[in-house]
Design a protein around this motif. Structure first.
Motif, PDB file in Angstrom:
ATOM      1  N   ILE A  48      -3.422   6.749  25.266  1.00  0.00           N
ATOM      2  CA  ILE A  48      -4.068   6.347  23.816  1.00  0.00           C
ATOM      3  C   ILE A  48      -2.985   6.307  22.680  1.00  0.00           C
ATOM      4  N   HIS A  49      -3.010   4.939  22.290  1.00  0.00           N
ATOM      5  CA  HIS A  49      -2.053   4.800  21.160  1.00  0.00           C
ATOM      6  C   HIS A  49      -3.045   4.562  19.865  1.00  0.00           C
ATOM      7  N   TRP A  50      -3.059   5.520  18.833  1.00  0.00           N
ATOM      8  CA  TRP A  50      -3.756   5.572  17.657  1.00  0.00           C
ATOM      9  C   TRP A  50      -3.044   5.974  16.633  1.00  0.00           C
ATOM     10  N   GLY A  51      -3.148   5.701  15.602  1.00  0.00           N
ATOM     11  CA  GLY A  51      -2.354   5.966  14.170  1.00  0.00           C
ATOM     12  C   GLY A  51      -2.685   5.072  13.277  1.00  0.00           C
ATOM     13  N   LEU A  52      -2.084   5.263  12.161  1.00  0.00           N
ATOM     14  CA  LEU A  52      -2.279   4.398  10.706  1.00  0.00           C
ATOM     15  C   LEU A  52      -2.199   3.070  11.011  1.00  0.00           C
ATOM     16  N   TYR A  53      -1.232   2.707  12.087  1.00  0.00           N
ATOM     17  CA  TYR A  53      -1.332   1.175  12.434  1.00  0.00           C
ATOM     18  C   TYR A  53      -2.571   0.351  12.805  1.00  0.00           C
ATOM     19  N   ALA A  54      -3.567   1.373  13.230  1.00  0.00           N
ATOM     20  CA  ALA A  54      -4.997   0.608  13.699  1.00  0.00           C
ATOM     21  C   ALA A  54      -5.792   0.037  12.414  1.00  0.00           C
ATOM     22  N   ILE A  55      -5.380   0.442  11.187  1.00  0.00           N
ATOM     23  CA  ILE A  55      -5.759   0.053   9.886  1.00  0.00           C
ATOM     24  C   ILE A  55      -5.126  -1.511   9.625  1.00  0.00           C
ATOM     25  N   PRO A  56      -4.159  -1.632   9.588  1.00  0.00           N
ATOM     26  CA  PRO A  56      -3.556  -2.987   9.418  1.00  0.00           C
ATOM     27  C   PRO A  56      -4.041  -3.944  10.471  1.00  0.00           C
ATOM     28  N   ALA A  57      -3.869  -3.547  11.965  1.00  0.00           N
ATOM     29  CA  ALA A  57      -4.129  -3.939  13.041  1.00  0.00           C
ATOM     30  C   ALA A  57      -3.552  -5.364  13.491  1.00  0.00           C
ATOM     31  N   GLY A  58      -2.175  -5.290  13.029  1.00  0.00           N
ATOM     32  CA  GLY A  58      -1.322  -6.830  13.160  1.00  0.00           C
ATOM     33  C   GLY A  58      -1.307  -7.407  12.164  1.00  0.00           C
ATOM     34  N   GLU A  59      -1.631  -7.135  10.958  1.00  0.00           N
ATOM     35  CA  GLU A  59      -1.745  -8.078   9.540  1.00  0.00           C
ATOM     36  C   GLU A  59      -1.420  -7.258   8.285  1.00  0.00           C
ATOM     37  N   TRP A  60      -0.437  -7.768   7.738  1.00  0.00           N
ATOM     38  CA  TRP A  60       0.065  -6.868   6.439  1.00  0.00           C
ATOM     39  C   TRP A  60       0.018  -7.804   5.246  1.00  0.00           C
ATOM     40  N   HIS A  61      -1.101  -7.652   4.369  1.00  0.00           N
ATOM     41  CA  HIS A  61      -1.286  -8.329   3.041  1.00  0.00           C
ATOM     42  C   HIS A  61      -1.447  -9.845   3.565  1.00  0.00           C
ATOM     43  N   GLY A  62      -2.267  -9.861   4.616  1.00  0.00           N
ATOM     44  CA  GLY A  62      -2.647 -11.500   5.013  1.00  0.00           C
ATOM     45  C   GLY A  62      -1.240 -12.070   5.594  1.00  0.00           C
ATOM     46  N   ARG A  63      -0.256 -11.386   6.011  1.00  0.00           N
ATOM     47  CA  ARG A  63       0.796 -11.802   6.929  1.00  0.00           C
ATOM     48  C   ARG A  63       0.647 -11.313   8.358  1.00  0.00           C
ATOM     49  N   ARG A  64       0.801 -12.114   9.180  1.00  0.00           N
ATOM     50  CA  ARG A  64       0.590 -11.634  10.482  1.00  0.00           C
ATOM     51  C   ARG A  64       2.050 -10.918  10.985  1.00  0.00           C
ATOM     52  N   CYS A  65       1.963  -9.927  11.438  1.00  0.00           N
ATOM     53  CA  CYS A  65       3.291  -9.054  12.082  1.00  0.00           C
ATOM     54  C   CYS A  65       3.231  -9.193  13.510  1.00  0.00           C
ATOM     55  N   LEU A  66       4.203 -10.094  14.203  1.00  0.00           N
ATOM     56  CA  LEU A  66       3.934 -10.530  15.491  1.00  0.00           C
ATOM     57  C   LEU A  66       4.336  -9.168  16.241  1.00  0.00           C
ATOM     58  N   GLY A  67       4.037  -9.175  17.441  1.00  0.00           N
ATOM     59  CA  GLY A  67       4.723  -8.063  18.403  1.00  0.00           C
ATOM     60  C   GLY A  67       3.635  -6.713  18.631  1.00  0.00           C
ATOM     61  N   LEU A  68       3.966  -5.667  19.007  1.00  0.00           N
ATOM     62  CA  LEU A  68       3.233  -4.659  19.177  1.00  0.00           C
ATOM     63  C   LEU A  68       2.655  -4.050  17.902  1.00  0.00           C
ATOM     64  N   GLY A  69       1.262  -3.897  18.198  1.00  0.00           N
ATOM     65  CA  GLY A  69       0.429  -3.325  16.956  1.00  0.00           C
ATOM     66  C   GLY A  69       1.134  -2.057  16.252  1.00  0.00           C
ATOM     67  N   GLU A  70       1.702  -0.899  17.228  1.00  0.00           N
ATOM     68  CA  GLU A  70       2.070   0.071  16.551  1.00  0.00           C
ATOM     69  C   GLU A  70       3.586  -0.141  15.844  1.00  0.00           C
ATOM     70  N   TRP A  71       4.135  -1.313  16.160  1.00  0.00           N
ATOM     71  CA  TRP A  71       5.302  -1.794  15.529  1.00  0.00           C
ATOM     72  C   TRP A  71       5.367  -2.410  14.317  1.00  0.00           C
ATOM     73  N   LEU A  72       4.214  -2.537  13.776  1.00  0.00           N
ATOM     74  CA  LEU A  72       4.001  -3.419  12.535  1.00  0.00           C
ATOM     75  C   LEU A  72       4.756  -2.826  11.269  1.00  0.00           C
ATOM     76  N   MET A  73       5.050  -1.621  11.040  1.00  0.00           N
ATOM     77  CA  MET A  73       5.906  -1.116  10.108  1.00  0.00           C
ATOM     78  C   MET A  73       7.414  -1.754  10.159  1.00  0.00           C
ATOM     79  N   ASN A  74       7.896  -1.756  11.391  1.00  0.00           N
ATOM     80  CA  ASN A  74       9.357  -2.289  11.682  1.00  0.00           C
ATOM     81  C   ASN A  74       9.221  -3.699  11.601  1.00  0.00           C
ATOM     82  N   ARG A  75       8.312  -4.419  12.325  1.00  0.00           N
ATOM     83  CA  ARG A  75       8.190  -5.837  12.334  1.00  0.00           C
ATOM     84  C   ARG A  75       8.040  -6.527  11.051  1.00  0.00           C
ATOM     85  N   CYS A  76       7.284  -5.834  10.043  1.00  0.00           N
ATOM     86  CA  CYS A  76       7.074  -6.627   9.029  1.00  0.00           C
ATOM     87  C   CYS A  76       8.138  -5.866   7.853  1.00  0.00           C
ATOM     88  N   GLN A  77       9.010  -4.839   8.198  1.00  0.00           N
ATOM     89  CA  GLN A  77       9.900  -4.170   7.454  1.00  0.00           C
ATOM     90  C   GLN A  77       9.177  -3.622   6.196  1.00  0.00           C
TER      91      GLN A  77
END
Ligand code: H79
Length: 463
Positions: A48-77
């Protein structure tokens, strides 16, 4: 009973061509084998992968952050100070720990592993070590792991914790956050530029202590991405685990030898091996929930991977990524339950079963010079059938109707009889010129997978 069966299973010789055969047998460590007994039986677990990243769910302020959902913070810096704001939105009012455990049980899974802390550094548990946790930093104000641990205890489910020991993008000393805190290491790739050991000693090690102290028996700790981990640093975690809970398993990604081998993410080896191992895998193409990822693996694909893995001596740790409200998406729920219904009928072929005594059914190495992306010789997999064994019984699982007649690969033991596992319907065996075959009744009873049991004299197969 359990232990004696385990001893017999260990005695099953693994016949595998190529690389696996050339490996020298490792000296067995009796304490380790004892710890591993349940794991070798269990075969199938829920990640089970669950954490804060489930909230943006792959998108940060309207911008898609490609890659793994839990990597959003990294992929969108995303800077720490911005990402932290997600805590104010974490309020999973539909989280029902009993429903999660019930799903795992319906699916036929025997253990669960949840992200206690992923690379983003946010803890799903109440921690005295860091306030960046679900209890202290969110309006939800409850300990997720405590609720899940209690539910697992109620239902007799084993529970393990994923803990990202090395990467922690929230901490200046943790590995991985180059956008806020600069590179981890000097250009030599080794010398830390960060106060990495301070981070390990002040957060990672004490949080692992909390996990092993506050939640009852912990089945395993699932460490990951051992960047900058050395055997010495890894040993500090191993000592914590062994001191607090000697039976807790350590996965294969600590940075020092664990109790079992972890393959790469979603990697299933081509051949069997006798050592304990586990494939962590996704049900779609992400671990943490992404709203745009609907590439769900169907029940047939999941079942094939499970049987393939078990026939090679491994475990399948299959992930679900709950949504921000605490609900696991419906489609993977249904797919897992479909596999679970199959296991209710055919589970004997899986739980506690040893790897195939054959090996040719996995496929073959290409005889041409083709190479994969890593420059390795190509393995051309076959997916028609797989074999698993228990003392006196060989389970042949067919994913497609076999050519008639199906020839059982030769072995010395006397063959006693064969029957279909699901309904015990006898299947006549024909022996001609020393070769034994049978006709699979058509159409196959279960088109997803049908198991034929072949009973043989003696405990283990001698080829
Ligand atoms: O927890 C799951 C993943 O988040 C974790 N392991 C599983 C169990 C994992 N951490 N690192 N990796 C997997 C390898 C990551 C590779 C990638 Fe990337 C992340 C590819 C794309 C995003 C790093 C960042 C490499 C390229 C960009």
């Amino acid at each position: 009973m359990r232990r004696s069966m385990f001893a017999v299973l260990l005695g099953v010789s693994v016949v595998a061509s190529g690389a696996a055969q050339t490996q020298a047998p490792r000296p067995t460590d009796p304490a380790k084998e004892k710890r591993l007994a349940w794991f070798r039986e269990a075969k199938y677990g829920m990640f089970i992968h669950w954490g804060l990243y489930a909230i943006p769910a792959g998108e940060w302020h309207g911008r898609r952050c490609l890659g793994l959902g839990e990597w959003l913070m990294n992929r969108c810096q995303v800077p720490v100070r911005e990402y932290e704001q997600l805590t104010t939105q974490f309020n999973p009012t539909k989280f029902d720990p009993d429903a999660w455990v019930q799903l795992a049980q319906d699916a036929g899974m025997k253990y669960m592993v949840i992200t206690a802390k992923h690379h983003d550094g946010f803890a799903l548990f109440k921690s005295a070590v860091s306030a960046y946790n679900v209890f202290d930093a969110t309006p939800y104000h409850k300990d997720i792991l405590k609720q899940l641990a209690d539910a697992c205890a109620r239902h007799g489910m084993r529970l393990g914790f994923y803990y990202s020991q090395s990467q922690d993008w929230h901490e200046p000393g943790g590995a991985g956050n180059t956008w806020d805190f600069g590179p981890d290491t000097a250009p030599d790739g080794k010398t830390p530029l960060k106060k990495y050991d301070d981070y390990l000693r002040s957060k990672a090690e004490p949080q692992v202590k909390e996990l092993l102290t506050n939640y009852g028996p912990v089945a395993l700790i699932w460490f990951d991405t051992p960047r900058m981990m050395t055997p010495e640093r890894g040993q500090r975690f191993a000592d914590i685990v062994r001191t607090l809970q000697p039976d807790t398993l350590i996965d294969g990604r600590l940075g020092r030898e664990g109790d079992y081998r972890s393959t790469g993410d979603n990697v299933i080896p081509s051949e069997a091996s006798a050592e304990a191992w586990e494939t962590p895998a996704t049900t779609n193409d992400t671990w943490g929930f992404r709203k745009d990822d609907t590439n769900w693996k169907g029940p047939g694909q999941i079942l094939f991977k499970l049987i393939d893995i078990v026939s090679k001596g491994g475990n399948y740790l299959l992930n679900v990524g709950p949504m921000a409200d605490g609900v696991i998406p419906q489609i993977p729920q249904e797919n897992l339950r479909t596999v679970g219904r199959w296991l209710k009928v055919n589970g004997e072929a899986v739980y506690g079963s040893g790897p195939s005594p054959f090996g040719d059914e996995y496929g073959e190495w290409t005889s041409r010079n083709a190479r994969d992306v890593r420059g390795q010789k190509l393995f051309l997999p076959d997916a028609e059938w797989r074999a698993t064994v228990k003392p006196g019984r060989l389970f042949l699982t067919f994913f497609a109707e076999p050519r008639v007649p199906f020839e059982i690969p030769p072995f010395r033991n006397q063959l006693l009889r064969a029957y279909r596992l699901a309904d015990k319907a006898p299947i006549p065996l024909k022996t001609e010129n020393g070769k034994t075959s049978f006709d699979m009744p058509r159409p196959m009873l279960d088109p997803m997978a049908t198991v034929v049991v072949v009973e043989f004299a003696g405990d283990k197969i001698v080829r």
